[in-house]
Design an enzyme around this catalytic site. Structure first.
Site, PDB file in Angstrom:
ATOM      1  CB  VAL A 150      -0.956  -0.006   1.206  1.00 43.95           C
ATOM      2  CG1 VAL A 150      -1.689   1.329   1.318  1.00 43.95           C
ATOM      3  CG2 VAL A 150      -1.962  -1.145   1.079  1.00 43.95           C
ATOM      4  CB  ALA A 153       0.147   1.385  -4.311  1.00 41.52           C
ATOM      5  CD  GLU A 154      -2.271   5.494  -0.958  1.00 47.52           C
ATOM      6  OE1 GLU A 154      -2.151   6.668  -1.338  1.00 47.52           O
ATOM      7  OE2 GLU A 154      -3.368   4.922  -0.894  1.00 47.52           O
ATOM      8  CB  SER A 155       4.072   7.871  -0.897  1.00 43.60           C
ATOM      9  OG  SER A 155       4.741   6.912  -0.080  1.00 43.60           O
ATOM     10  CE1 TYR A 240      -3.673   2.964  -3.600  1.00 46.40           C
ATOM     11  CE2 TYR A 240      -5.468   1.555  -2.871  1.00 46.40           C
ATOM     12  CZ  TYR A 240      -4.311   2.259  -2.602  1.00 46.40           C
ATOM     13  OH  TYR A 240      -3.793   2.246  -1.333  1.00 46.40           O
TER      14      TYR A 240
END
Length: 264
Positions: A150, A153-155, A240
């Site tokens: 996660v 994928a996020e940052s 996502y």
């Protein structure tokens, strides 16, 4: 004393879970146990001795039967009947005393298709904030590999990341989520990762262990998942989820976690 046979709805439920067509039961929510042992997965109407089992609630009247297995493609198996604590129990693992009840073939959904940008995520990165991820995952009771997926994928693990929508830090926390978990500095990697892990744990609890819905809510918000009765029909969210699932598999492999497979 005679054995207690399960009501017909139990047979319907487990048969539906393994892909066996049968008659429709009255509309109710039932419990199926997804049990993992030595990297193999089975489904059962009661917790299996010696396995790590999670209870999953299933709506008898759902439009589509949920996939409780995982991404195993098409495979064939056996539904067994066994006696446990004075009750007949049905499951897909051959435990001592089990009797063959029926054979089945089931199709589990494939992984989400690749999307634009998936090829650019690169290799798993285990070095950034390694101790923070281990500690946060352990404290929250979630899988380290999933937490890292996660964050990736996020940052891309950038503690100073700031999105156009206002999400901040490694876990890209929105201001209301950061405040909910007492984050004083959303650009602190330690605070962001710990809050993100707690938020993911809360989402998994809300959605009864469904990682897809948890990822959808992390991306689009709980309200959107509630309004749409599941994954919102947003391209951003579907992409996502696909990205997180692909990264999760890569991190599990990189961390030496063997992939799950159906129980024999």
């Amino acid at each position: 004393m005679p054995l207690r046979r399960p009501a017909k709805h139990w047979l319907v439920l487990i048969a539906t879970a393994v892909g066996v067509a049968t008659v429709s039961p009255p509309a109710q929510a039932r419990t199926i146990y997804r049990c993992v042992r030595d990297g193999t997965v089975s489904l059962s109407t009661a917790p299996e001795p010696g396995s790590r089992c999670e209870a999953r609630q299933v709506d008898d009247n759902a439009v589509e039967s949920p996939n409780l297995w995982g991404d195993f493609g098409v495979f064939s198996g056996t539904l067994y009947e066994r006696e446990q604590d004075g009750t007949l129990v049905y499951g897909t693992r051959a435990l001592p005393g089990s009797r063959v009840y029926l054979k089945f073939t089931v199709t589990t959904p494939p992984g989400e298709p690749a999307h634009a940008g998936l090829g650019r995520v690169g290799r798993p990165r285990l070095e950034p904030h390694a101790s923070e991820f281990r500690a946060a995952a352990k404290a929250a009771g979630i899988e380290d590999a999933w937490l890292r997926a996660v964050a990736h994928a996020e940052s891309g693990f950038d503690a100073r990341a700031l999105s156009a929508k206002g999400a901040m830090g490694v876990m890209q926390l929105m201001p209301d989520v950061a405040a909910q978990y007492g984050v004083a500095d959303p650009f602190s990697a330690r605070q962001s990762i710990r809050a993100g892990a707690r938020h993911l744990r809360a989402l998994l609890t809300r959605y009864k262990g469904d990682h897809t819905l948890a990822a959808a809510a992390y991306n689009a918000g709980i309200g959107a998942v509630t309004r749409h009765g599941g994954v919102p029909p947003y391209r951003e969210t579907s992409e996502y989820i696909a990205k997180v699932r692909a990264l999760h598999a890569r991190y599990r492999e990189a961390m030496g976690i063997k992939p799950e497979r159906p129980a024999p």
